[in-house]
Design an enzyme around this catalytic site. Sequence first.
Site, PDB file in Angstrom:
ATOM      1  N   CYS A  65      11.170  15.597   6.354  1.00  0.00           N
ATOM      2  CA  CYS A  65      11.804  16.662   6.179  1.00  0.00           C
ATOM      3  C   CYS A  65      13.034  16.255   4.716  1.00  0.00           C
ATOM      4  O   CYS A  65      12.452  16.361   3.749  1.00  0.00           O
ATOM      5  CB  CYS A  65      13.110  17.580   6.646  1.00  0.00           C
ATOM      6  SG  CYS A  65      14.362  16.061   7.130  1.00  0.00           S
ATOM      7  N   GLU A  96      20.103  20.411  10.215  1.00  0.00           N
ATOM      8  CA  GLU A  96      19.024  19.828   8.977  1.00  0.00           C
ATOM      9  C   GLU A  96      17.822  20.283   9.027  1.00  0.00           C
ATOM     10  O   GLU A  96      16.807  20.420  10.449  1.00  0.00           O
ATOM     11  CB  GLU A  96      19.309  18.751   9.441  1.00  0.00           C
ATOM     12  CG  GLU A  96      19.018  17.497   8.572  1.00  0.00           C
ATOM     13  CD  GLU A  96      17.419  17.036   8.642  1.00  0.00           C
ATOM     14  OE1 GLU A  96      16.775  17.644   7.526  1.00  0.00           O
ATOM     15  OE2 GLU A  96      17.274  16.226   9.222  1.00  0.00           O
TER      16      GLU A  96
END
Length: 456
Positions: free
Chosen positions: A261, A227
């Site tokens: 993010c 990720e």
Amino acid sequence: MIVTVNPATGRPIAEYPLHSSADVEKRIAGAYDAQKSWGKKPVAERVTLLNSVAEVLRCNKARYAATITKEMGKPVAEAEAEIEKCAVTCEFYAENAGKFLDDTQVPSNATDSRIVYDPLGVVLAIMPWNYPFWQFIRFAAPALAAGNGALLKHANNVAACAIQLEELFREAGTPEGLVSTLLINSSDVAGVLADERVAAVTLTGSTEVGKIVASQAASLMKKQVLELGGSDPFLVLADADVELAAKMAVKARFSNTGQSCISSKRFIVDATVADKFVELFVAGVKQLKTGSPIDRNNTIGPMARENLRDALHTQVERSVQEGATLVTGGRAVDSEGYYYLPTVLDNVTTQMTAAIEETFGPVAAIIRVQSEEEAIAVANNTEFGLGAAVWTNDVENGYRVARRIEAGAVFVNGLVASDPRLPFGGIKQSGYGRELGELGIREFTNVKTVWIGPAK
């Protein structure tokens, strides 16, 4: 030696000796041995641990939140919310792991054919500083329920969080060694990953680091879930509720001081509503209060490290030089600590730094577009593909637009967020694999076909 620094003051907090080679060996061996027994236990027995973890999290919420705030600067109310989210996720898997891991019957020409889900073994978890408890729990809750063990290599600037995570699982009754923290430098990670007792790796972090870990794991034929970075688009279509979109845009960009993010970073706004959106958005940004993260009146804390703040400022300066309009912010706060004022850049184009690079901090880039088609094209004009948001009063059209956005998750009239009920992850340079939901718990399992004959 690891030295942690309080980003609100710039002063050292504590020193932690690095684990020696012997320490690392002991922890790998302990996790390997513990997992062999753990993986044989029934799922129903394994998930009782998760309820205990949730209980310990809530009992120690204030203490854990204080550590998060001190080490990486998250406003304390957000740190407490992070701990609660961890507890909720543990409870979700305690309730649902059994059915997620049940054998799946598949009709075939056999007397019986099914898919079973066996644990892989010990998983190395390389985790970042921005959500120091959540990022690990997000992985660990389903991974442990599936029968795996975990070795945590955390970002060294949140060493106390890493140590508390190991203590948390021990207090909850985790078998000795099953969850262990490794206090090591990044240069030592490759050696841990290469150990034959480590079966797989998960990493949350930058795309650059993800590529390094992916290549190392691939050369060893070990499973990876990555990720990575993101430059999430926030599309405001011509028919959107502009007031609501602007209000939610402030949260979408500036939660966790913009250090996420899945923060919206590129605000792609139809020209017919852009002036109104910018006016309302900037008014909301100016209401944010920057200051000490332990003061509950403040909504923007310091950035986690001085070099991150300086890099963000360089991105802002370059974008302005390239033609962006600085509407508000655009500078560091003249005080101790690593504070940066909430910043809005208008008239950004797809060729500017703020649109091309991931801006990991409190900076919003507004891109004005002439049509829905252009909005979609601009949203997809990025190397990243983590999350996206679409704002419109036509929900059916919102769904159609969402299907055309290149991202791991698209939220229509809502903030992009991770939810234990839904799979989470990205595409393109934002990584691969999924966490959370039913798919997430199966990522670190051997999805095994069992065929029993003779055929009917």
